[in-house]
Design an enzyme around this catalytic site. Structure first.
Site, PDB file in Angstrom:
ATOM      1  N   GLN A   5       0.848  -1.198   0.000  1.00  0.00           N
ATOM      2  CA  GLN A   5       0.000   0.000   0.000  1.00  0.00           C
ATOM      3  C   GLN A   5       0.878   1.239   0.000  1.00  0.00           C
ATOM      4  O   GLN A   5       1.177   1.817   1.047  1.00  0.00           O
ATOM      5  CB  GLN A   5      -0.918  -0.019   1.218  1.00  0.00           C
ATOM      6  CG  GLN A   5      -1.867   1.152   1.301  1.00  0.00           C
ATOM      7  CD  GLN A   5      -2.922   1.118   0.223  1.00  0.00           C
ATOM      8  OE1 GLN A   5      -3.603   0.109   0.052  1.00  0.00           O
ATOM      9  NE2 GLN A   5      -3.065   2.191  -0.506  1.00  0.00           N
ATOM     10  N   PHE A   6       1.298   1.649  -1.169  1.00  0.00           N
ATOM     11  CA  PHE A   6       2.182   2.792  -1.365  1.00  0.00           C
ATOM     12  C   PHE A   6       1.644   4.052  -0.682  1.00  0.00           C
ATOM     13  O   PHE A   6       2.394   4.821  -0.095  1.00  0.00           O
ATOM     14  CB  PHE A   6       2.347   3.013  -2.872  1.00  0.00           C
ATOM     15  CG  PHE A   6       3.019   4.292  -3.253  1.00  0.00           C
ATOM     16  CD1 PHE A   6       4.392   4.433  -3.114  1.00  0.00           C
ATOM     17  CD2 PHE A   6       2.295   5.349  -3.777  1.00  0.00           C
ATOM     18  CE1 PHE A   6       5.031   5.613  -3.483  1.00  0.00           C
ATOM     19  CE2 PHE A   6       2.923   6.532  -4.145  1.00  0.00           C
ATOM     20  CZ  PHE A   6       4.290   6.655  -3.996  1.00  0.00           C
ATOM     21  N   THR A   7       0.337   4.264  -0.724  1.00  0.00           N
ATOM     22  CA  THR A   7      -0.234   5.516  -0.230  1.00  0.00           C
ATOM     23  C   THR A   7      -0.173   5.664   1.289  1.00  0.00           C
ATOM     24  O   THR A   7      -0.363   6.766   1.801  1.00  0.00           O
ATOM     25  CB  THR A   7      -1.691   5.693  -0.706  1.00  0.00           C
ATOM     26  OG1 THR A   7      -2.480   4.614  -0.216  1.00  0.00           O
ATOM     27  CG2 THR A   7      -1.754   5.748  -2.227  1.00  0.00           C
TER      28      THR A   7
END
Length: 145
Positions: free
Chosen positions: A78-80
Site C-alpha cells: 500500500q504505497f499511499t
C-alpha cells in the site's frame, strides 16, 4: 515502515479478475514502505504483526495474537500509506520509498512471513488490486517502526 492491521473474518485480493490471495479469519495488513526502511525495520515490524494481540480471549479481552488463533495473514502493498498528509489538499509521496526499494522490501516481508508462519497470502506490488474484506469489529490498528 507502516502497517495498517485489520482483523478480518475473511479477505481476498483480486488482480485482473483473478483471486491471487485469500484468507479466512486473521489479519489483512496494508504495508507501506518509507524512504529509510531496510530489512532490519521490516523484520521488527513483521514480528510485531505476528505477535500483536488483537484477538479476543475467553474473557473477551484482546489478548491473543495471530499465532495464538492460527489465523491467516494477507499482506497487501500500500504505497499511499507513506503519504504526507499534514497540509494541503493533495498528498505528497516524498517520504515513500522509491518503487524498486518498496517492491524489494515488500517481497522480503512476504518471504520472511512465509518462513516464520504457515498461513500467509499476499497482494501484488504495483498491480491494480481489488481488496475485499469483512472487518471483524471493526478492529484496525496502525503500527509504525
Amino acid at each position: 515502515m507502516i502497517a495498517l492491521l485489520q482483523r478480518v473474518l475473511e479477505s481476498k485480493v483480486i488482480v485482473e479478475g483473478k483471486t491471487i490471495g485469500e484468507i479466512d479469519q486473521g489479519l489483512m495488513v496494508l504495508l507501506g514502505v518509507e524512504k529509510n526502511d531496510d530489512e532490519a525495520v521490516a523484520d521488527k515490524l513483521l514480528q510485531r504483526i505476528l505477535k500483536y494481540r488483537v484477538f479476543s480471549d475467553e474473557q473477551d479481552k484482546m489478548n491473543l495474537s495471530l499465532q495464538d488463533v492460527n489465523g491467516g495473514l494477507l499482506l497487501v502493498p500500500q504505497f499511499t500509506l507513506a503519504a504526507d498528509t499534514q497540509s494541503g489538499l493533495r498528498p505528497s509521496f516524498s517520504s515513500a520509498a522509491p518503487p524498486q526499494v518498496g517492491k524489494e522490501l515488500f517481497e522480503y516481508v512476504v518471504e520472511q512471513a512465509r518462513s516464520h508462519y504457515d498461513n500467509v497470502e499476499s497482494g501484488q506490488f504495483g498491480a491494480d488490486m481489488k481488496v475485499h474484506l469483512i472487518n471483524d469489529g471493526p478492529v484496525t490498528f496502525q503500527l509504525k517502526v
